[in-house]
Design a protein around this motif. Structure first.
Motif, short mmCIF file in Angstrom:
data_model
loop_
_atom_site.label_atom_id
_atom_site.label_comp_id
_atom_site.label_asym_id
_atom_site.label_seq_id
_atom_site.Cartn_x
_atom_site.Cartn_y
_atom_site.Cartn_z
N ASP A 20 0.80 -1.23 0.00
CA ASP A 20 0.00 0.00 0.00
C ASP A 20 0.83 1.28 0.00
N ASP A 21 2.11 1.20 0.28
CA ASP A 21 2.95 2.39 0.35
C ASP A 21 3.88 2.46 -0.84
N TRP A 22 4.08 3.70 -1.36
CA TRP A 22 4.98 3.88 -2.49
C TRP A 22 6.39 3.48 -2.10
N ASP A 23 7.10 2.87 -3.02
CA ASP A 23 8.47 2.44 -2.80
C ASP A 23 9.28 2.80 -4.05
N ASP A 24 10.27 3.68 -3.91
CA ASP A 24 11.07 4.12 -5.05
C ASP A 24 11.81 3.00 -5.76
N ARG A 25 11.92 1.85 -5.14
CA ARG A 25 12.60 0.73 -5.79
C ARG A 25 11.73 0.08 -6.86
N HIS A 26 10.45 0.49 -6.94
CA HIS A 26 9.53 -0.15 -7.88
C HIS A 26 9.04 0.76 -9.00
N ARG A 41 13.95 -0.84 -16.01
CA ARG A 41 14.88 -0.43 -14.96
C ARG A 41 14.44 -1.00 -13.61
N TYR A 42 13.14 -1.13 -13.43
CA TYR A 42 12.57 -1.65 -12.19
C TYR A 42 12.04 -3.07 -12.42
N ARG A 43 11.91 -3.81 -11.34
CA ARG A 43 11.40 -5.18 -11.45
C ARG A 43 9.98 -5.19 -12.02
N PRO A 44 9.61 -6.25 -12.73
CA PRO A 44 8.23 -6.36 -13.21
C PRO A 44 7.30 -6.77 -12.07
N ASN A 45 6.01 -6.57 -12.29
CA ASN A 45 5.05 -7.07 -11.30
C ASN A 45 4.98 -8.59 -11.41
N ASP A 51 6.89 -1.30 -15.51
CA ASP A 51 6.55 0.12 -15.50
C ASP A 51 5.05 0.40 -15.41
N VAL A 52 4.32 -0.39 -14.67
CA VAL A 52 2.88 -0.14 -14.53
C VAL A 52 2.60 0.96 -13.51
N HIS A 53 3.54 1.27 -12.66
CA HIS A 53 3.41 2.38 -11.71
C HIS A 53 4.62 3.28 -11.90
#
Length: 87
Positions: A20-26, A41-45, A51-53
């Motif tokens: 529920d909290d934003w995380d710059d690693r994602h 650059r970021y992990r996939p869901n 890059d969905v968020h």
């Protein structure tokens, strides 16, 4: 919009697929990186979508609804939904 929410959350019930909290690693959505970032650059869901968020906005064909579980929007309405994130 419903399809975007479903795909972005990858079957979870939280605000983001990781919680529920934003995380710059994602994702790139808090303004710290003042430009778009390369895809992957970021992990996939959990469903493998990147890059969905964050990073760039996505225009959805649906009209904005006050709740995510609201019925599907009218196709003839004027206001469309922008989802995702932006630096």
């Amino acid at each position: 919009e419903v399809e975007w929410e479903y795909a972005a959350r990858a079957g979870t019930t939280t605000a983001y697929w990781w919680g529920d909290d934003w995380d710059d690693r994602h994702g790139n959505a808090n303004g710290r990186i003042r430009q778009t970032t390369p895809v992957k650059r970021y992990r996939p869901n959990p469903w493998g979508l990147y890059d969905v968020h964050g990073n760039v906005w996505e225009l959805c064909a649906d009209v904005w609804q006050p709740r995510r579980d609201a019925p599907e929007a009218r196709p003839d309405a004027d206001r469309r939904v922008v989802r995702g994130g932006s630096w």
